[in-house]
Design a protein around this motif. Structure first.
Motif, PDB file in Angstrom:
ATOM      1  N   LEU A 405       0.832  -1.188   0.000  1.00 60.28           N
ATOM      2  CA  LEU A 405       0.000   0.000   0.000  1.00 60.28           C
ATOM      3  C   LEU A 405       0.876   1.251   0.000  1.00 60.28           C
ATOM      4  O   LEU A 405       1.853   1.332   0.750  1.00 60.28           O
ATOM      5  CB  LEU A 405      -0.918   0.007   1.222  1.00 60.28           C
ATOM      6  N   VAL A 406       0.529   2.217  -0.822  1.00 55.80           N
ATOM      7  CA  VAL A 406       1.337   3.432  -0.931  1.00 55.80           C
ATOM      8  C   VAL A 406       0.992   4.385   0.214  1.00 55.80           C
ATOM      9  O   VAL A 406      -0.102   4.332   0.775  1.00 55.80           O
ATOM     10  CB  VAL A 406       1.121   4.130  -2.282  1.00 55.80           C
ATOM     11  N   PRO A 407       1.913   5.245   0.606  1.00 63.01           N
ATOM     12  CA  PRO A 407       1.630   6.236   1.654  1.00 63.01           C
ATOM     13  C   PRO A 407       0.573   7.243   1.207  1.00 63.01           C
ATOM     14  O   PRO A 407       0.288   7.394   0.010  1.00 63.01           O
ATOM     15  CB  PRO A 407       2.976   6.920   1.876  1.00 63.01           C
ATOM     16  N   GLU A 408       0.019   7.942   2.177  1.00 63.25           N
ATOM     17  CA  GLU A 408      -0.905   9.030   1.856  1.00 63.25           C
ATOM     18  C   GLU A 408      -0.201  10.079   1.002  1.00 63.25           C
ATOM     19  O   GLU A 408       0.999  10.275   1.105  1.00 63.25           O
ATOM     20  CB  GLU A 408      -1.412   9.692   3.134  1.00 63.25           C
ATOM     21  N   GLY A 409      -0.977  10.763   0.185  1.00 65.37           N
ATOM     22  CA  GLY A 409      -0.414  11.834  -0.616  1.00 65.37           C
ATOM     23  C   GLY A 409      -1.076  11.927  -1.976  1.00 65.37           C
ATOM     24  O   GLY A 409      -1.995  11.160  -2.302  1.00 65.37           O
ATOM     25  N   GLU A 410      -0.591  12.876  -2.760  1.00 71.57           N
ATOM     26  CA  GLU A 410      -1.113  13.064  -4.110  1.00 71.57           C
ATOM     27  C   GLU A 410      -0.221  12.332  -5.096  1.00 71.57           C
ATOM     28  O   GLU A 410       1.006  12.417  -5.034  1.00 71.57           O
ATOM     29  CB  GLU A 410      -1.173  14.544  -4.465  1.00 71.57           C
ATOM     30  N   TYR A 411      -0.843  11.628  -6.032  1.00 68.11           N
ATOM     31  CA  TYR A 411      -0.136  10.857  -7.048  1.00 68.11           C
ATOM     32  C   TYR A 411      -0.568  11.344  -8.432  1.00 68.11           C
ATOM     33  O   TYR A 411      -1.633  11.951  -8.595  1.00 68.11           O
ATOM     34  CB  TYR A 411      -0.429   9.366  -6.878  1.00 68.11           C
ATOM     35  N   THR A 412       0.283  11.089  -9.402  1.00 72.14           N
ATOM     36  CA  THR A 412       0.029  11.533 -10.773  1.00 72.14           C
ATOM     37  C   THR A 412      -0.268  10.336 -11.667  1.00 72.14           C
ATOM     38  O   THR A 412       0.477   9.356 -11.674  1.00 72.14           O
ATOM     39  CB  THR A 412       1.251  12.298 -11.330  1.00 72.14           C
ATOM     40  N   ILE A 413      -1.360  10.441 -12.387  1.00 68.34           N
ATOM     41  CA  ILE A 413      -1.684   9.455 -13.423  1.00 68.34           C
ATOM     42  C   ILE A 413      -0.969   9.909 -14.694  1.00 68.34           C
ATOM     43  O   ILE A 413      -1.125  11.057 -15.131  1.00 68.34           O
ATOM     44  CB  ILE A 413      -3.204   9.408 -13.693  1.00 68.34           C
ATOM     45  N   HIS A 414      -0.189   9.021 -15.293  1.00 63.61           N
ATOM     46  CA  HIS A 414       0.562   9.379 -16.501  1.00 63.61           C
ATOM     47  C   HIS A 414       0.199   8.417 -17.624  1.00 63.61           C
ATOM     48  O   HIS A 414       0.372   7.203 -17.487  1.00 63.61           O
ATOM     49  CB  HIS A 414       2.064   9.328 -16.234  1.00 63.61           C
ATOM     50  N   ILE A 415      -0.320   8.963 -18.707  1.00 64.40           N
ATOM     51  CA  ILE A 415      -0.655   8.188 -19.901  1.00 64.40           C
ATOM     52  C   ILE A 415       0.302   8.584 -21.015  1.00 64.40           C
ATOM     53  O   ILE A 415       0.535   9.768 -21.259  1.00 64.40           O
ATOM     54  CB  ILE A 415      -2.103   8.447 -20.383  1.00 64.40           C
ATOM     55  N   GLU A 416       0.849   7.612 -21.701  1.00 68.60           N
ATOM     56  CA  GLU A 416       1.717   7.859 -22.854  1.00 68.60           C
ATOM     57  C   GLU A 416       1.143   7.101 -24.038  1.00 68.60           C
ATOM     58  O   GLU A 416       0.641   5.981 -23.879  1.00 68.60           O
ATOM     59  CB  GLU A 416       3.137   7.394 -22.554  1.00 68.60           C
ATOM     60  N   ALA A 417       1.179   7.705 -25.215  1.00 69.19           N
ATOM     61  CA  ALA A 417       0.579   7.071 -26.392  1.00 69.19           C
ATOM     62  C   ALA A 417       1.400   7.367 -27.636  1.00 69.19           C
ATOM     63  O   ALA A 417       2.021   8.423 -27.759  1.00 69.19           O
ATOM     64  CB  ALA A 417      -0.862   7.544 -26.588  1.00 69.19           C
ATOM     65  N   THR A 418       1.384   6.416 -28.561  1.00 71.20           N
ATOM     66  CA  THR A 418       2.008   6.607 -29.869  1.00 71.20           C
ATOM     67  C   THR A 418       1.237   5.805 -30.907  1.00 71.20           C
ATOM     68  O   THR A 418       0.766   4.707 -30.632  1.00 71.20           O
ATOM     69  CB  THR A 418       3.486   6.185 -29.866  1.00 71.20           C
ATOM     70  N   GLY A 419       1.115   6.395 -32.063  1.00 68.24           N
ATOM     71  CA  GLY A 419       0.493   5.677 -33.170  1.00 68.24           C
ATOM     72  C   GLY A 419       1.526   5.235 -34.188  1.00 68.24           C
ATOM     73  O   GLY A 419       1.187   4.846 -35.297  1.00 68.24           O
ATOM     74  N   GLY A 420       2.793   5.294 -33.802  1.00 66.49           N
ATOM     75  CA  GLY A 420       3.863   4.928 -34.719  1.00 66.49           C
ATOM     76  C   GLY A 420       4.342   6.088 -35.552  1.00 66.49           C
ATOM     77  O   GLY A 420       5.155   5.917 -36.464  1.00 66.49           O
ATOM     78  N   GLU A 421       3.841   7.303 -35.233  1.00 61.99           N
ATOM     79  CA  GLU A 421       4.228   8.479 -36.011  1.00 61.99           C
ATOM     80  C   GLU A 421       5.656   8.896 -35.682  1.00 61.99           C
ATOM     81  O   GLU A 421       6.178   8.591 -34.621  1.00 61.99           O
ATOM     82  CB  GLU A 421       3.276   9.657 -35.723  1.00 61.99           C
ATOM     83  N   VAL A 422       6.269   9.605 -36.615  1.00 64.23           N
ATOM     84  CA  VAL A 422       7.605  10.147 -36.379  1.00 64.23           C
ATOM     85  C   VAL A 422       7.427  11.475 -35.645  1.00 64.23           C
ATOM     86  O   VAL A 422       6.890  12.422 -36.177  1.00 64.23           O
ATOM     87  CB  VAL A 422       8.362  10.359 -37.704  1.00 64.23           C
TER      88      VAL A 422
END
Length: 451
Positions: A405-422
Motif C-alpha cells: 500500500l502506498v503512503p498518503e499523498g497526491e499521485y500523478t496518473i501518466h498516460i503515454e501514447a504513440t500511433g507509430g508516427e515520427v
C-alpha cells in the motif's frame, strides 16, 4: 498615408488620448491580472508584403492598440526565436513585426520595451536579425533580454491542468509588466500548430524543466506532463495582455523548425490570445477541433468558444490550406473516479482516459513535484498495449509495483501514447489522484454539515 513611417501611424494619438492613457495605466497597475474576455472579440488583420506595414495595419484594424493602460508600463515582447534562422524560413518572428510594436508602444507612453526570449532563443537574437535593437532607441528604452539569465519564481497555476505551480521569470510577473506574445504562424509536430498561446512555452527557465541526461535543449519535463495541458497552464499562470502573430512567412509540415515556408503576407493581432489563434486557424484552413490545447483553453474560459463571436477586421484574406504534420494521438486528460480514496479500507479508484484513434498506450502511477522535474515510478498499471479509439478504464488499488500500500499523498496518473508516427516525443497526459488514510476517507464522505 505612408504606413511605413511610425510618425504617420501615431498622428492620431491626441493629447487627450495620451492623458487618458496615463490615468488608465495608473488604475490598471492596481488591479489583479486576468484574461481579457468579452461577449464579442475583435481581431485585426493586416495584409502587406512589408512586415512593418502589415503589422501597423493589423494593430490599427483591431482598434484596441495601443491600449490606454500601456502608459508608463514596462512592455515585454516575447517573439518566437526557436532556431537560428531568417524570418523567410517561416520558423522565427520577423524583427520588423516586432519593430512596429516597439515604435507604437513607445509612442503611446510605454516606459520601456524589453524584447525577451528564453533558452535557445535568448541566444539567437543576432542570428535572427535582432541586433539593431541594442542601439535602437537613443533614450535607451529598448533592450534584448535572455529570460534564462533572469531570476525565476514559483507562481500558482489557478485550476491548472498539469501543474499546481510553475516557474516563471520574475520579469514577466511584475505588476507593471505588459506581456505581448509575438508568435509565428506555423505548424508543430506535437501540437499541430504553434501560435500566440503556445508561444509562452518559451517563458519557463530551461534548467528547471530539462532532464539532466538530455542531449538536446528542450523542456522535456513539461512535455511529459502533457504539452497541451502545460500550454494552458502557462496562460493561466501568466495571461497574455496582447497577441500578435507574424504570418508574413508561415510554416507548414514538420514545424516548428523543419517544415516548409508558406508566403502569406499577413499579420494578425488582438487583445485576446485565444481569439487571435482561432483566426490564425482560419488562415491556415485548420479545423479548430484538431488543436487540443485550444480546446482546453476554451474549457478554462480563456476566450471565445469558436470563431462565431469574433469580429475579424481589417484586410480581407483567403485561407491557404497548410500541409499538416502527422502528430501523436490525442489523449484526453485522465481522471480518477473517485479522485480521493483510501486503499487501507479496501477502496480502489477507476482511471479513465480517452484516445482519438487506435494506438499504443502505456498507463502508470508516478510521484511528481512542481519544485523539480524528478519523477518517481510507483505502479505500472499497464505496459505498452495496442488498443482501439475511445474510452479506457483501469483500476488502481492503491498499491505499488511491489504490492505494498502506498503512503498518503497526491499521485500523478501518466498516460503515454504513440500511433507509430515520427515525432520528437510521444503524446503524454497527466491527472491527479489522492490517497488518504481510512479515517480521512470517512471524513471526506461525511455531509458538510456534520464535519
Amino acid at each position: 498615408m505612408n504606413w511605413s513611417r511610425p510618425e504617420d501611424r501615431l498622428a492620431g494619438l491626441s493629447r487627450r488620448r495620451f492623458l487618458q492613457g496615463a490615468l488608465a495605466g495608473l488604475a490598471s497597475s492596481l488591479l489583479p491580472r486576468r484574461v481579457m474576455t468579452a461577449s464579442r472579440y475583435r481581431v485585426g488583420v493586416g495584409k502587406d508584403a512589408d512586415p512593418y506595414v502589415a503589422t501597423l495595419r493589423a494593430l490599427d484594424a483591431c482598434s484596441e492598440w495601443p491600449p490606454p493602460e500601456l502608459f508608463g508600463r514596462q512592455v515585454i515582447i516575447k517573439p518566437n526565436l526557436v532556431v537560428q534562422a531568417s524570418p523567410e524560413t517561416g520558423a522565427v518572428t520577423d524583427p520588423q513585426v516586432v519593430r512596429a510594436i516597439v515604435d507604437t508602444a513607445l509612442a503611446a507612453g510605454a516606459a520601456e520595451v524589453l524584447i525577451a526570449e528564453g533558452a535557445k532563443g535568448g541566444e539567437y537574437f543576432s542570428a535572427c536579425g535582432y541586433d539593431f535593437f541594442q542601439s535602437y532607441d537613443p533614450a535607451g528604452r529598448v533592450a534584448l533580454v535572455n529570460l534564462d539569465e533572469q531570476p525565476a519564481t514559483l507562481v500558482a497555476v489557478p485550476d491548472g491542468l498539469a501543474y499546481r505551480q510553475i516557474y516563471l521569470p520574475e520579469l514577466v510577473l511584475d505588476a507593471e509588466a505588459y506581456l505581448i506574445s509575438v508568435a509565428k504562424l506555423k505548424c508543430h509536430v506535437e501540437t499541430l500548430v504553434t501560435l500566440s498561446m503556445k508561444n509562452l512555452f518559451g517563458l519557463p527557465p530551461l534548467q528547471r524543466y530539462q532532464h539532466a541526461e538530455a542531449t538536446v535543449q528542450s523542456r522535456f519535463a513539461m512535455h511529459e506532463r502533457g504539452v497541451n495541458q502545460a500550454i494552458v497552464d502557462l496562460n493561466l499562470a501568466r495571461p497574455i495582455d496582447f497577441a500578435v502573430v507574424d504570418g508574413i512567412w508561415g510554416m507548414e509540415g514538420d514545424g516548428p523548425w523543419e517544415g516548409d515556408p508558406v508566403r502569406m503576407d499577413m499579420v494578425i493581432a488582438g487583445r485576446n490570445a485565444l481569439a487571435v489563434d482561432l483566426v490564425c486557424l482560419q488562415a491556415m484552413d485548420v479545423p479548430q477541433s484538431q488543436v487540443q490545447h485550444l480546446a482546453y483553453a476554451v474549457e478554462k474560459g480563456l476566450g471565445p468558444a469558436d470563431a462565431s463571436s469574433i469580429d475579424v477586421l481589417g484586410d480581407p484574406f483567403s485561407p491557404k490550406t497548410f500541409r499538416l504534420p502527422t502528430i501523436p494521438p490525442f489523449i484526453e486528460r485522465p481522471r480518477a473516479i473517485p479522485s480521493v480514496f483510501a486503499p487501507d479500507r479496501g477502496e480502489g479508484t477507476a482511471i479513465v482516459y480517452w484516445v482519438d484513434r487506435p494506438c499504443w498506450t502505456r498507463v502508470e502511477i508516478i510521484r511528481t513535484s512542481d519544485l523539480t522535474s524528478d519523477v518517481t515510478a510507483v505502479r505500472l498499471l499497464r505496459g505498452w498495449t495496442l488498443r482501439l479509439a475511445g474510452r479506457d478504464i483501469l483500476i488502481w488499488d492503491g498499491r505499488d509495483d511491489q504490492g505494498q500500500l502506498v503512503p498518503e499523498g497526491e499521485y500523478t496518473i501518466h498516460i503515454e501514447a504513440t500511433g507509430g508516427e515520427v515525432s520528437r516525443n510521444h503524446a503524454h497526459a497527466t491527472g491527479w489522484v489522492s490517497v488518504v488514510a481510512e479515517e480521512m476517507s470517512q471524513r471526506a464522505y461525511l455531509p458538510a454539515v456534520l464535519r
